[in-house]
Design a protein around this motif. Structure first.
Motif, PDB file in Angstrom:
ATOM      1  N   THR A 175      -3.708 -15.635  17.930  1.00  0.00           N
ATOM      2  CA  THR A 175      -2.034 -16.647  17.857  1.00  0.00           C
ATOM      3  C   THR A 175      -3.151 -17.746  18.214  1.00  0.00           C
ATOM      4  N   ALA A 176      -4.293 -17.357  18.676  1.00  0.00           N
ATOM      5  CA  ALA A 176      -4.697 -18.501  18.781  1.00  0.00           C
ATOM      6  C   ALA A 176      -4.929 -20.159  17.898  1.00  0.00           C
ATOM      7  N   GLY A 177      -4.990 -20.926  18.524  1.00  0.00           N
ATOM      8  CA  GLY A 177      -4.121 -21.863  17.520  1.00  0.00           C
ATOM      9  C   GLY A 177      -3.436 -21.656  16.965  1.00  0.00           C
ATOM     10  N   ALA A 178      -2.484 -21.474  17.480  1.00  0.00           N
ATOM     11  CA  ALA A 178      -1.365 -21.345  16.461  1.00  0.00           C
ATOM     12  C   ALA A 178      -0.315 -22.544  16.942  1.00  0.00           C
ATOM     13  N   PRO A 179       0.793 -23.796  16.635  1.00  0.00           N
ATOM     14  CA  PRO A 179       1.296 -24.557  17.153  1.00  0.00           C
ATOM     15  C   PRO A 179       2.334 -24.521  17.747  1.00  0.00           C
ATOM     16  N   ASP A 235      -7.476 -25.475  10.034  1.00  0.00           N
ATOM     17  CA  ASP A 235      -6.577 -26.614   8.699  1.00  0.00           C
ATOM     18  C   ASP A 235      -5.425 -26.545   8.171  1.00  0.00           C
ATOM     19  N   ILE A 236      -4.800 -25.771   8.595  1.00  0.00           N
ATOM     20  CA  ILE A 236      -3.420 -26.040   8.175  1.00  0.00           C
ATOM     21  C   ILE A 236      -2.212 -26.468   8.365  1.00  0.00           C
ATOM     22  N   TYR A 237      -2.255 -26.891   9.292  1.00  0.00           N
ATOM     23  CA  TYR A 237      -1.348 -27.505  10.468  1.00  0.00           C
ATOM     24  C   TYR A 237      -2.627 -28.831  11.005  1.00  0.00           C
ATOM     25  N   PRO A 238      -3.572 -29.382  10.795  1.00  0.00           N
ATOM     26  CA  PRO A 238      -4.349 -30.603  11.340  1.00  0.00           C
ATOM     27  C   PRO A 238      -3.305 -32.080  12.034  1.00  0.00           C
ATOM     28  N   GLY A 239      -3.932 -31.792  13.438  1.00  0.00           N
ATOM     29  CA  GLY A 239      -3.250 -32.557  13.988  1.00  0.00           C
ATOM     30  C   GLY A 239      -2.493 -31.899  15.145  1.00  0.00           C
ATOM     31  N   ALA A 240      -1.988 -30.287  14.848  1.00  0.00           N
ATOM     32  CA  ALA A 240      -0.631 -29.758  16.002  1.00  0.00           C
ATOM     33  C   ALA A 240      -1.731 -29.170  16.688  1.00  0.00           C
ATOM     34  N   GLU A 241      -1.083 -29.530  18.308  1.00  0.00           N
ATOM     35  CA  GLU A 241      -1.476 -28.968  19.311  1.00  0.00           C
ATOM     36  C   GLU A 241      -1.409 -27.068  18.973  1.00  0.00           C
ATOM     37  N   GLY A 242      -2.598 -26.507  19.701  1.00  0.00           N
ATOM     38  CA  GLY A 242      -2.459 -25.358  19.502  1.00  0.00           C
ATOM     39  C   GLY A 242      -2.793 -24.611  20.404  1.00  0.00           C
ATOM     40  N   TYR A 243      -1.609 -23.100  20.470  1.00  0.00           N
ATOM     41  CA  TYR A 243      -1.889 -22.220  21.629  1.00  0.00           C
ATOM     42  C   TYR A 243      -3.085 -22.038  21.719  1.00  0.00           C
ATOM     43  N   ASP A 244      -3.297 -21.618  23.282  1.00  0.00           N
ATOM     44  CA  ASP A 244      -4.029 -21.049  23.843  1.00  0.00           C
ATOM     45  C   ASP A 244      -4.310 -19.929  24.250  1.00  0.00           C
ATOM     46  N   PRO A 245      -3.857 -18.996  24.260  1.00  0.00           N
ATOM     47  CA  PRO A 245      -3.998 -17.541  25.050  1.00  0.00           C
ATOM     48  C   PRO A 245      -4.418 -17.805  26.112  1.00  0.00           C
ATOM     49  N   SER A 246      -4.284 -16.894  27.253  1.00  0.00           N
ATOM     50  CA  SER A 246      -4.804 -16.675  28.708  1.00  0.00           C
ATOM     51  C   SER A 246      -5.953 -15.714  28.755  1.00  0.00           C
ATOM     52  N   GLY A 247      -5.360 -15.229  27.555  1.00  0.00           N
ATOM     53  CA  GLY A 247      -6.138 -13.325  27.287  1.00  0.00           C
ATOM     54  C   GLY A 247      -6.501 -12.515  28.730  1.00  0.00           C
ATOM     55  N   PRO A 248      -6.797 -11.464  28.187  1.00  0.00           N
ATOM     56  CA  PRO A 248      -6.592 -10.319  29.015  1.00  0.00           C
ATOM     57  C   PRO A 248      -7.664  -9.962  29.973  1.00  0.00           C
ATOM     58  N   SER A 249      -7.510  -9.663  31.070  1.00  0.00           N
ATOM     59  CA  SER A 249      -7.790  -9.655  32.008  1.00  0.00           C
ATOM     60  C   SER A 249      -9.171  -8.177  32.232  1.00  0.00           C
ATOM     61  N   SER A 250      -8.163  -6.609  31.657  1.00  0.00           N
ATOM     62  CA  SER A 250      -9.052  -5.807  31.293  1.00  0.00           C
ATOM     63  C   SER A 250      -8.525  -4.821  30.575  1.00  0.00           C
ATOM     64  N   PRO A 251      -9.680  -3.937  29.841  1.00  0.00           N
ATOM     65  CA  PRO A 251      -8.735  -3.220  28.928  1.00  0.00           C
ATOM     66  C   PRO A 251      -8.410  -1.061  29.334  1.00  0.00           C
ATOM     67  N   ALA A 252      -8.949  -1.780  30.041  1.00  0.00           N
ATOM     68  CA  ALA A 252      -8.884  -0.504  31.299  1.00  0.00           C
ATOM     69  C   ALA A 252      -7.060   0.634  31.667  1.00  0.00           C
ATOM     70  N   THR A 253      -6.530  -0.225  30.701  1.00  0.00           N
ATOM     71  CA  THR A 253      -4.741   0.723  30.894  1.00  0.00           C
ATOM     72  C   THR A 253      -4.417   0.588  29.220  1.00  0.00           C
ATOM     73  N   GLU A 254      -5.599   0.527  28.628  1.00  0.00           N
ATOM     74  CA  GLU A 254      -5.459   1.064  27.272  1.00  0.00           C
ATOM     75  C   GLU A 254      -6.054   1.820  26.781  1.00  0.00           C
ATOM     76  N   PRO A 255      -5.203   3.310  26.964  1.00  0.00           N
ATOM     77  CA  PRO A 255      -6.489   4.668  27.022  1.00  0.00           C
ATOM     78  C   PRO A 255      -6.929   4.733  25.740  1.00  0.00           C
ATOM     79  N   SER A 256      -8.606   5.004  25.489  1.00  0.00           N
ATOM     80  CA  SER A 256      -9.553   4.508  23.875  1.00  0.00           C
ATOM     81  C   SER A 256      -8.729   5.673  22.920  1.00  0.00           C
ATOM     82  N   THR A 257      -8.447   7.059  23.303  1.00  0.00           N
ATOM     83  CA  THR A 257      -8.219   8.669  22.504  1.00  0.00           C
ATOM     84  C   THR A 257      -6.369   8.241  21.747  1.00  0.00           C
ATOM     85  N   ALA A 258      -5.526   6.831  22.313  1.00  0.00           N
ATOM     86  CA  ALA A 258      -4.219   6.343  21.768  1.00  0.00           C
ATOM     87  C   ALA A 258      -4.755   4.971  20.932  1.00  0.00           C
ATOM     88  N   LYS A 259      -5.471   4.417  21.618  1.00  0.00           N
ATOM     89  CA  LYS A 259      -5.595   3.212  21.009  1.00  0.00           C
ATOM     90  C   LYS A 259      -6.691   2.718  19.752  1.00  0.00           C
TER      91      LYS A 259
END
Length: 331
Positions: free
Chosen positions: A222-226, A307-331
């Motif tokens: 999603t990063a940079g999407a108009p 490159d595809i949308y020059p000049g468009a204001e892009g989406y800036d994801p807030s970013g995740p805080s921690s991967p702890a809730t995503e178990p490695s066995t399933a993710k």
């Protein structure tokens, strides 16, 4: 289709590249089994200059990263497509949940029960593992409950032409093998107007869930999407264990994947990026490998949208805080 321009940016040392325009620029290099891996960025577009710029810029973005990455991108309005090692198979982690969702909608003709709707919503918007497991089993042959055979999911894959996706036959949906090309094909299916596989109601439902993924999971492709586009996303991640049964090159590394589709207001594009070998430096917090994978994806994503949308204001994801809730066995 003779007006479509083809541009290839190949890794240094890859030799002469055929096509109207070729740029010998470095692409991704990463350690796998102790060997450096190079890949090729290939773009086509009705706009020859756009194809060349995308090809060069994506290759440049990948060259700065040490992990492995594959991508598949399409933009319908400009008839643009870019790929890099898009047929390589990766552990799916939670992007498999988009496949489970599509298979459920295909099996039910787009009409879900209240219980199925609740499971699907949790599976996509919250990336809930238990919901995914329940739906995986529902779409499986349970003759051997210990190894649910996802026959109904395979029926969907066959119908959708996702021929390079390999479902995990032991019931571990997060270890399903996916490719960037097949995941982009799924995005095109969701955002298209062809009723041959999924009807309009089913497609709108799938996009609606991906549009409402919780804010902490809206990073990645999603990063940079108009900002004036409608952004739909699904991510997946897992850290492989240090167990002896895991191949040595793979132990402890992070698999980080992201797929996003832009619609409405004239937008119609999809991007799938899969990464692995996102290493955790010895003695460092495990989260560093996860963050590295996200950074790789977002670096490429911003490059493409710029490159595809020059000049468009892009989406800036807030970013995740921690991967702890995503178990490695399933993710």
């Amino acid at each position: 289709m003779r007006w479509v321009s083809t541009v290839t940016a190949a890794a240094i040392g890859a030799g002469v590249v055929a096509g109207p325009v070729a740029a010998a620029t470095p692409s991704a290099a990463a350690p796998q089994r102790g060997e450096a891996v190079t890949s090729t960025v290939h773009c086509t577009s009705k706009d020859r200059e756009l194809a060349k710029k995308l090809s060069d810029d994506i290759a440049g973005a990948l060259a700065s990263r040490k992990s492995m990455a594959s991508l598949s991108f399409y933009d319908r309005p400009t008839k643009t497509r870019c790929t890099s090692d898009a047929a390589k198979k990766y552990d799916s982690a939670s992007v498999a949940k988009t496949i489970i969702l599509a298979a459920l909608l295909y099996e039910k003709g787009g009409t879900l029960t209240e219980a199925e709707d609740a499971l699907a919503r949790k599976m996509i918007t919250e990336s809930d593992n238990a919901s995914a497991t329940t739906l995986w089993k529902q779409l499986s042959d349970l003759t051997d409950p210990a190894k649910p055979n996802p026959v109904k999911i395979q029926e969907f894959l066959d119908k959708a032409g996702m021929d390079h996706t390999v479902l995990d036959q032991e019931g571990s949906w997060g270890l399903t093998q996916v490719t960037a090309d097949d995941q982009a094909k799924l995005l095109r299916l969701f955002s298209g107007d062809d009723d041959a596989v999924l009807g309009s109601k089913a497609r709108a439902y799938a996009l609606g869930l991906m549009n409402h993924v919780q804010s902490t999971q809206r990073w990645g492709a999603t990063a940079g999407a108009p900002l004036d586009s409608v952004i739909q996303v699904k991510n997946g991640w897992m850290q492989r264990s240090q167990n002896a049964d895991v191949e040595s090159f793979d132990r402890g590394d992070w698999k980080v994947n992201s797929m996003a589709v832009l619609t409405e207001n004239g937008y119609d594009s999809g991007l799938a990026i899969l990464t692995e070998n996102n290493r955790v430096p010895e003695g460092h917090p495990a989260k560093e490998g996860w963050d590295y994978g996200i950074k790789t994806i977002e670096t490429v994503s911003r490059t493409i949208y710029r490159d595809i949308y020059p000049g468009a204001e892009g989406y800036d994801p807030s970013g995740p805080s921690s991967p702890a809730t995503e178990p490695s066995t399933a993710k």
